[in-house]
Design an enzyme around this catalytic site. Structure first.
Site, PDB file in Angstrom:
ATOM      1  CD  GLU A  35       4.845  -2.586 -16.139  1.00 32.77           C
ATOM      2  OE1 GLU A  35       5.629  -2.160 -14.798  1.00 32.77           O
ATOM      3  OE2 GLU A  35       5.074  -3.375 -16.981  1.00 32.77           O
TER       4      GLU A  35
ATOM      5  CE  LYS B 268      10.740  -4.617   0.126  1.00 36.07           C
ATOM      6  NZ  LYS B 268       9.766  -5.159   0.896  1.00 36.07           N
TER       7      LYS B 268
HETATM    8  P1  NAI Z   1       7.597  -1.783  -6.889  1.00 28.64           P
HETATM    9  O1  NAI Z   1       8.300  -1.196  -7.830  1.00 28.64           O
HETATM   10  O2  NAI Z   1       7.054  -0.202  -5.244  1.00 28.64           O
HETATM   11  O3  NAI Z   1       7.639  -2.369  -5.181  1.00 28.64           O
HETATM   12  C1  NAI Z   1       8.121  -3.986  -5.930  1.00 28.64           C
HETATM   13  C2  NAI Z   1       9.943  -4.022  -4.866  1.00 28.64           C
HETATM   14  O4  NAI Z   1      10.053  -3.413  -4.401  1.00 28.64           O
HETATM   15  C3  NAI Z   1       8.588  -4.171  -3.600  1.00 28.64           C
HETATM   16  O5  NAI Z   1       9.602  -5.424  -3.314  1.00 28.64           O
HETATM   17  C4  NAI Z   1       8.376  -2.925  -2.519  1.00 28.64           C
HETATM   18  O6  NAI Z   1       9.259  -2.871  -1.563  1.00 28.64           O
HETATM   19  C5  NAI Z   1      10.129  -2.563  -3.488  1.00 28.64           C
HETATM   20  N1  NAI Z   1      11.107  -1.749  -3.238  1.00 28.64           N
HETATM   21  C6  NAI Z   1       9.428  -0.036  -3.433  1.00 28.64           C
HETATM   22  N2  NAI Z   1      10.524   0.656  -2.938  1.00 28.64           N
HETATM   23  C7  NAI Z   1      11.868   0.498  -3.148  1.00 28.64           C
HETATM   24  C8  NAI Z   1      12.764   1.595  -2.536  1.00 28.64           C
HETATM   25  N3  NAI Z   1      12.718   2.985  -2.586  1.00 28.64           N
HETATM   26  N4  NAI Z   1      13.520   0.830  -2.322  1.00 28.64           N
HETATM   27  C9  NAI Z   1      13.800  -0.423  -2.444  1.00 28.64           C
HETATM   28  N5  NAI Z   1      12.855  -1.333  -2.721  1.00 28.64           N
HETATM   29  C10 NAI Z   1      11.661  -0.401  -2.609  1.00 28.64           C
HETATM   30  O7  NAI Z   1       5.432  -2.045  -7.601  1.00 28.64           O
HETATM   31  P2  NAI Z   1       4.544  -1.362  -6.852  1.00 28.64           P
HETATM   32  O8  NAI Z   1       4.642  -0.267  -5.958  1.00 28.64           O
HETATM   33  O9  NAI Z   1       3.655  -2.441  -6.061  1.00 28.64           O
HETATM   34  O10 NAI Z   1       3.756  -2.037  -8.299  1.00 28.64           O
HETATM   35  C11 NAI Z   1       3.613  -0.655  -8.962  1.00 28.64           C
HETATM   36  C12 NAI Z   1       3.725  -0.547 -10.805  1.00 28.64           C
HETATM   37  O11 NAI Z   1       5.487  -1.057 -10.458  1.00 28.64           O
HETATM   38  C13 NAI Z   1       2.809  -1.781 -11.478  1.00 28.64           C
HETATM   39  O12 NAI Z   1       2.087  -1.071 -11.452  1.00 28.64           O
HETATM   40  C14 NAI Z   1       4.016  -1.864 -12.466  1.00 28.64           C
HETATM   41  O13 NAI Z   1       3.657  -1.479 -13.632  1.00 28.64           O
HETATM   42  C15 NAI Z   1       5.399  -2.003 -11.638  1.00 28.64           C
HETATM   43  N6  NAI Z   1       5.659  -3.048 -11.381  1.00 28.64           N
HETATM   44  C16 NAI Z   1       6.593  -4.160 -12.013  1.00 28.64           C
HETATM   45  C17 NAI Z   1       7.094  -5.522 -11.493  1.00 28.64           C
HETATM   46  C18 NAI Z   1       7.928  -6.241 -12.518  1.00 28.64           C
HETATM   47  O14 NAI Z   1       7.944  -7.563 -12.707  1.00 28.64           O
HETATM   48  N7  NAI Z   1       8.516  -5.679 -13.392  1.00 28.64           N
HETATM   49  C19 NAI Z   1       6.154  -6.532 -10.586  1.00 28.64           C
HETATM   50  C20 NAI Z   1       5.614  -5.564  -9.676  1.00 28.64           C
HETATM   51  C21 NAI Z   1       5.357  -3.704 -10.467  1.00 28.64           C
END
Ligand code: NAI
Ligand code: MG
Length: 480
Positions: A376, A169
């Protein structure tokens, strides 16, 4: 989206828009997958794992499929890089590097498929004891928006090499390159159901994937907040879980570091890919004797970074990926102004009338206890923190809930290596920050998650170990 070897719409018939963050315009619409779609994909992956051609494929055959996929990606690198740059806003030059790394990742695991070895266990009996390595089963893989196709490869390549089947996904912001890649899978020869790619949102598509009883393992890269939800949801069916959750990585500069290289290294460490990098060197630790000179040079050079359209080859920094991320980063810029001294940037990049552009932003004299030093940001916002000597540097570096990466800059090899050993992080660079190789392990300590991707470590996470005992006695049990 791509389920069971076919391009399909969602069962509910919903679609959602995908944007170009440099123009804020819609560039595509993709199916909005929900629980029923996740179920369909999970059933397809389950069936493909349990029966049909895939369980019978040899490691050589799986390797060859991955080589073919790598070749296709390389042949179409220009098109894929352009799509990636348009969808996530990253500079085209960086997108080209990502696509090249994507192909290399598939190739690496194509080669590794035939190098998965079992063991003979030296048991003290007239028996042959073996350990066999077998695929973990159906892998659910949830990825973020910062390196969309490359993260797809980090997930799919080791899983497929191991013999798993996958449901990937992509992030809702950036599903286009992963969906584009599926156009080739059929022709390359992947049996139906082996790779499934579903577009959808976290709560409505990601969460059902994590809860689905037919899924054996979840691999996730994203926020720590969602990592915690995934762990909880995975508990019900005791899924194997690996998490890569980003960080607040220290980039540590001692007074004897090469000054010019250090300034570039500090900027590159935190501003590459607009700072939307899990391993971003967002805490810049500088030794007191060079501190003033360092922050001045840093601010001066930060102001020269060329922001621009993602497809312009001169662009060094594009827009942030989405409106949501733009607003989050803007908020941290304001928080920083209340907590520390603003040295450069601090707002929207005003020369753009459209697009989610923010200025590369540097705060100095930051206290490590403040929010901009602990949370972060995932955008081009750096917190510069002074320190007094080696022990202080290590103390500040380790005073964080995260432990993904760190870097240390010094010409004193003994000191650099002492710091390498003392820092609690999964990746430590010396006199550089960010080079990443498929041959070397990637993953974090502490709340940056667990499990390792890339290299032989990456395939381990998709393998089970089966103990086999072969009795060599004709009359083994004389007990009753
Ligand atoms: P997120 O963690 O919400 O999204 C990442 C992935 O998880 C996406 O594919 C999303 O659809 C999925 N996701 C979201 N909620 C979920 C759930 N309840 N169950 C299963 N999958 C779920 O990240 P978002 O909202 O795009 O960004 C928020 C913050 O997260 C950023 O500001 C950053 O600090 C951090 N982040 C860290 C990343 C990394 O590489 N470690 C990558 C993206 C974001
Ligand atoms: Mg989120």
């Amino acid at each position: 989206m791509y389920i069971n070897g076919k391009h399909v719409e969602s069962i509910g018939g919903g679609w959602f828009p995908v944007y170009d963050p440099s123009t804020e315009e819609i560039i595509a619409e993709v199916p909005d997958s929900r629980e029923a779609d996740v179920d369909r994909a999970a059933k397809a992956a389950r069936t493909a794992f349990d029966s049909g051609e895939w369980p019978a494929t040899t490691a050589q055959q799986r390797g060859r499929l991955l080589f073919k996929l790598a070749d296709r990606i390389r042949n179409e690198a220009g098109k894929l890089a352009e799509l990636e740059a348009r969808n996530c806003g990253k500079p085209i030059v960086e997108a080209e590097m990502d696509i090249a790394d994507t192909a290399t990742c598939f190739e690496y695991y194509g080669g590794l498929a035939t190098k998965v070895l079992g063991h003979v266990n030296p048991v003290p009996d007239n028996a042959l004891s073996l350990s066999l390595r077998e695929p973990v089963g159906v892998a659910g893989q949830i990825i973020p928006w910062n390196y969309p196709l490359l993260m797809s490869a980090w997930k799919l390549a080791p899983a497929l090499a191991a013999g798993c089947t996958c449901i990937l996904k992509p992030a809702e912001q950036t599903p286009l390159t992963a969906l584009e890649m599926t156009e080739r899978l059929d022709e390359i020869g992947f049996p139906p159901g082996v790779v499934n790619v579903i577009s959808g949102f976290g709560e409505s598509a990601g969460a059902p994937l994590v809860r689905h009883p037919d899924v054996d393992k979840i691999a996730f890269t994203g926020s720590a907040a969602v990592g915690k939800i995934i762990l909880r949801n995975a508990a019900e069916s005791i899924k194997r879980v690996t998490l890569e959750l980003g960080g607040k990585s220290p980039n540590i500069f001692f007074s004897d570091a090469d000054f010019e290289a250090a300034i570039d290294g500090a900027l590159f460490g935190v501003f590459i890919n607009q700072g939307e990098v899990c391993s971003a060197g967002s805490r810049i630790l500088v030794e007191r004797p060079i501190y003033r000179k360092f922050v001045e040079a840093l601010a001066e050079k930060a102001k020269t970074i060329k922001l621009g359209a993602p497809l312009d080859r001169e662009t060094k920094m594009g827009p942030l990926v989405s409106k949501e991320q733009y607003e989050r980063v803007r908020e941290y810029q304001e928080i920083g102004k209340r907590e520390a001294k603003l040295l450069a940037g601090g707002g929207r990049a005003s020369s753009f009338s459209k697009g989610y552009y923010v200025e590369p932003t540097i705060f100095a004299d930051v206290d490590n206890g403040t929010r901009i030093a602990r949370e972060e940001v995932f955008g081009p916002v750096a917190a510069v923190i002074p320190f007094d000597g080696e022990a202080d540097a290590v103390r500040i570096a380790n005073d964080s809930p995260y432990g993904l990466a760190a870097a240390v800059w010094s010409r004193d090899i003994f000191r650099a290596l002492r710091v390498v050993k003392s820092v609690r992080a999964g990746i430590v660079w010396v006199n550089h920050m960010q080079p990443t190789y498929v041959e070397a392990p990637w993953g974090g300590y502490k709340q940056s998650g667990f499990g390792r991707e890339l290299g032989p470590w990456g395939i381990e996470e998709y393998l089970e170990t089966k103990q086999v005992y072969i009795n060599l006695n004709e009359q083994p049990i004389a007990w009753y």
